[in-house]
Motif scaffolding. Sequence first.
Motif, mmCIF file in Angstrom:
data_model
loop_
_atom_site.group_PDB
_atom_site.id
_atom_site.type_symbol
_atom_site.label_atom_id
_atom_site.label_comp_id
_atom_site.label_asym_id
_atom_site.label_seq_id
_atom_site.Cartn_x
_atom_site.Cartn_y
_atom_site.Cartn_z
ATOM 1 N N ALA A 18 1.103 -1.791 -13.958
ATOM 2 C CA ALA A 18 0.624 -1.214 -12.703
ATOM 3 C C ALA A 18 1.529 -1.655 -11.569
ATOM 4 O O ALA A 18 2.140 -2.729 -11.620
ATOM 5 N N SER A 19 1.642 -0.795 -10.547
ATOM 6 C CA SER A 19 2.441 -1.131 -9.369
ATOM 7 C C SER A 19 1.550 -1.299 -8.149
ATOM 8 O O SER A 19 2.032 -1.308 -7.018
ATOM 9 N N ALA A 20 0.237 -1.418 -8.363
ATOM 10 C CA ALA A 20 -0.702 -1.539 -7.256
ATOM 11 C C ALA A 20 -0.772 -2.993 -6.794
ATOM 12 O O ALA A 20 -0.848 -3.916 -7.602
ATOM 13 N N LEU A 21 -0.745 -3.163 -5.477
ATOM 14 C CA LEU A 21 -0.829 -4.483 -4.869
ATOM 15 C C LEU A 21 -2.244 -4.684 -4.331
ATOM 16 O O LEU A 21 -2.737 -3.881 -3.541
ATOM 17 N N LYS A 22 -2.898 -5.750 -4.784
ATOM 18 C CA LYS A 22 -4.236 -6.058 -4.273
ATOM 19 C C LYS A 22 -4.105 -6.578 -2.853
ATOM 20 O O LYS A 22 -3.422 -7.570 -2.604
ATOM 21 N N VAL A 23 -4.784 -5.904 -1.911
ATOM 22 C CA VAL A 23 -4.628 -6.256 -0.508
ATOM 23 C C VAL A 23 -5.906 -6.802 0.113
ATOM 24 O O VAL A 23 -5.864 -7.413 1.186
ATOM 25 N N ALA A 24 -7.055 -6.583 -0.511
ATOM 26 C CA ALA A 24 -8.308 -7.073 0.041
ATOM 27 C C ALA A 24 -9.375 -7.090 -1.044
ATOM 28 O O ALA A 24 -9.237 -6.434 -2.079
ATOM 29 N N SER A 25 -10.432 -7.841 -0.782
ATOM 30 C CA SER A 25 -11.544 -7.919 -1.723
ATOM 31 C C SER A 25 -12.841 -8.065 -0.940
ATOM 32 O O SER A 25 -12.924 -8.894 -0.023
ATOM 33 N N LEU A 26 -13.813 -7.259 -1.289
ATOM 34 C CA LEU A 26 -15.142 -7.312 -0.679
ATOM 35 C C LEU A 26 -16.099 -7.920 -1.695
ATOM 36 O O LEU A 26 -16.129 -7.493 -2.848
ATOM 37 N N SER A 27 -16.877 -8.909 -1.276
ATOM 38 C CA SER A 27 -17.796 -9.549 -2.218
ATOM 39 C C SER A 27 -19.057 -9.971 -1.486
ATOM 40 O O SER A 27 -19.077 -10.134 -0.260
ATOM 41 N N GLU A 38 -6.281 -2.971 7.641
ATOM 42 C CA GLU A 38 -5.656 -3.997 8.473
ATOM 43 C C GLU A 38 -5.131 -5.146 7.617
ATOM 44 O O GLU A 38 -4.050 -5.676 7.872
ATOM 45 N N MET A 39 -5.906 -5.539 6.595
ATOM 46 C CA MET A 39 -5.425 -6.582 5.690
ATOM 47 C C MET A 39 -4.213 -6.098 4.902
ATOM 48 O O MET A 39 -3.268 -6.858 4.668
ATOM 49 N N ALA A 40 -4.235 -4.834 4.491
ATOM 50 C CA ALA A 40 -3.101 -4.269 3.763
ATOM 51 C C ALA A 40 -1.874 -4.215 4.660
ATOM 52 O O ALA A 40 -0.748 -4.484 4.213
ATOM 53 N N ARG A 41 -2.070 -3.860 5.914
ATOM 54 C CA ARG A 41 -0.947 -3.785 6.856
ATOM 55 C C ARG A 41 -0.266 -5.143 7.001
ATOM 56 O O ARG A 41 0.968 -5.253 6.949
ATOM 57 N N ALA A 42 -1.086 -6.183 7.163
ATOM 58 C CA ALA A 42 -0.529 -7.527 7.313
ATOM 59 C C ALA A 42 0.153 -7.990 6.035
ATOM 60 O O ALA A 42 1.243 -8.584 6.069
ATOM 61 N N GLY A 43 -0.479 -7.710 4.884
ATOM 62 C CA GLY A 43 0.099 -8.139 3.614
ATOM 63 C C GLY A 43 1.413 -7.440 3.301
ATOM 64 O O GLY A 43 2.376 -8.076 2.857
ATOM 65 N N LEU A 44 1.482 -6.123 3.518
ATOM 66 C CA LEU A 44 2.720 -5.389 3.259
ATOM 67 C C LEU A 44 3.817 -5.808 4.221
ATOM 68 O O LEU A 44 4.999 -5.878 3.843
ATOM 69 N N ALA A 45 3.464 -6.076 5.478
ATOM 70 C CA ALA A 45 4.463 -6.520 6.447
ATOM 71 C C ALA A 45 5.084 -7.843 6.014
ATOM 72 O O ALA A 45 6.305 -8.028 6.082
ATOM 73 N N ARG A 46 4.247 -8.767 5.546
ATOM 74 C CA ARG A 46 4.781 -10.050 5.064
ATOM 75 C C ARG A 46 5.646 -9.847 3.827
ATOM 76 O O ARG A 46 6.710 -10.461 3.685
ATOM 77 N N LEU A 47 5.189 -8.975 2.936
ATOM 78 C CA LEU A 47 5.920 -8.733 1.689
ATOM 79 C C LEU A 47 7.305 -8.155 1.956
ATOM 80 O O LEU A 47 8.297 -8.570 1.347
ATOM 81 N N LEU A 48 7.412 -7.198 2.890
ATOM 82 C CA LEU A 48 8.685 -6.537 3.164
ATOM 83 C C LEU A 48 9.546 -7.323 4.136
ATOM 84 O O LEU A 48 10.760 -7.116 4.186
ATOM 85 N N ALA A 49 8.939 -8.209 4.910
ATOM 86 C CA ALA A 49 9.727 -9.019 5.837
ATOM 87 C C ALA A 49 10.510 -10.103 5.105
ATOM 88 O O ALA A 49 11.567 -10.537 5.582
ATOM 89 N N ALA A 50 10.014 -10.538 3.947
ATOM 90 C CA ALA A 50 10.674 -11.629 3.216
ATOM 91 C C ALA A 50 12.107 -11.288 2.818
ATOM 92 O O ALA A 50 13.034 -12.074 3.089
ATOM 93 N N PRO A 51 12.386 -10.124 2.155
ATOM 94 C CA PRO A 51 13.778 -9.831 1.812
ATOM 95 C C PRO A 51 14.655 -9.592 3.031
ATOM 96 O O PRO A 51 15.860 -9.883 2.998
ATOM 97 N N LEU A 52 14.075 -9.083 4.128
ATOM 98 C CA LEU A 52 14.859 -8.905 5.352
ATOM 99 C C LEU A 52 15.286 -10.254 5.917
ATOM 100 O O LEU A 52 16.432 -10.428 6.344
#
Length: 237
Positions: A59-68, A183-197
């Motif tokens: 799978a290429s899906a990234l877990k970005v949040a969890s509701l419990s 919003e959690m996905a936005r923050a997580g993807l930003a961190r993920l893509l900022a690392a290689p930059l």
Amino acid sequence: MASRVRPQAVRLAAAVVVLLALAGGWLLWQRYEERYTVTTEPDSGQAVTRIITARLSGASALKVASLSGTLQATASDVRGFGWLRSDQVVKMPYSVDYFVDVGGIGEGQLSWSADTRTLVVDAPDVTVARPNIDEAARTLVQTNGVYVTREAAAALSQRVSAVAQARAEREAHSPERLAQAREMARAGLARLLAAPLAAAGEGDVRVVVTFPAERGRRDGERWDVSTPPAEVLGNRR
């Protein structure tokens, strides 16, 4: 004059049809056996707890949040021409995961603004997984009724599970929860893509993640997409 079909070709076609029919029947039997046949011990014939099938998929899906949390589900059953009514109330934990398919983010979903040094990522929308209802960790099971038959108890259990599943899905898909997950996905993807930059020496780059409903609303800024981000990094090196 029409050409004659050779008997060998006819027999070959018939054999292919028979093989396909057998294969289809075998798959249907496997599906039935997996879902509905009780697995027992060879010597005693006693039913056992066992993994029947297991399939591992990439799978290429990234877990970005969890509701419990904990939910309460109720169900009723009426039998005996309305004379036998039973009710059940159950409380149990639940969890729901949210994902973003990062495999859907390619070069065509990236935009670069040289003036503001901003990388814009047009990400796929957040998807909601099937809720996980932890019935083994129930904290309350309350069944009421003058006489609860075995069939009624089984029906109540099944209905409570269905009600709990539907209630968790409704909560997970609510606009408020989806907004929080984005919003959690936005923050997580930003961190993920900022690392290689940052690793490439572009630590001062700002990463902005957008979702489908937000396309075209980027604070009035116009993005320069004439130079792909990969080429920008290549020139930097």
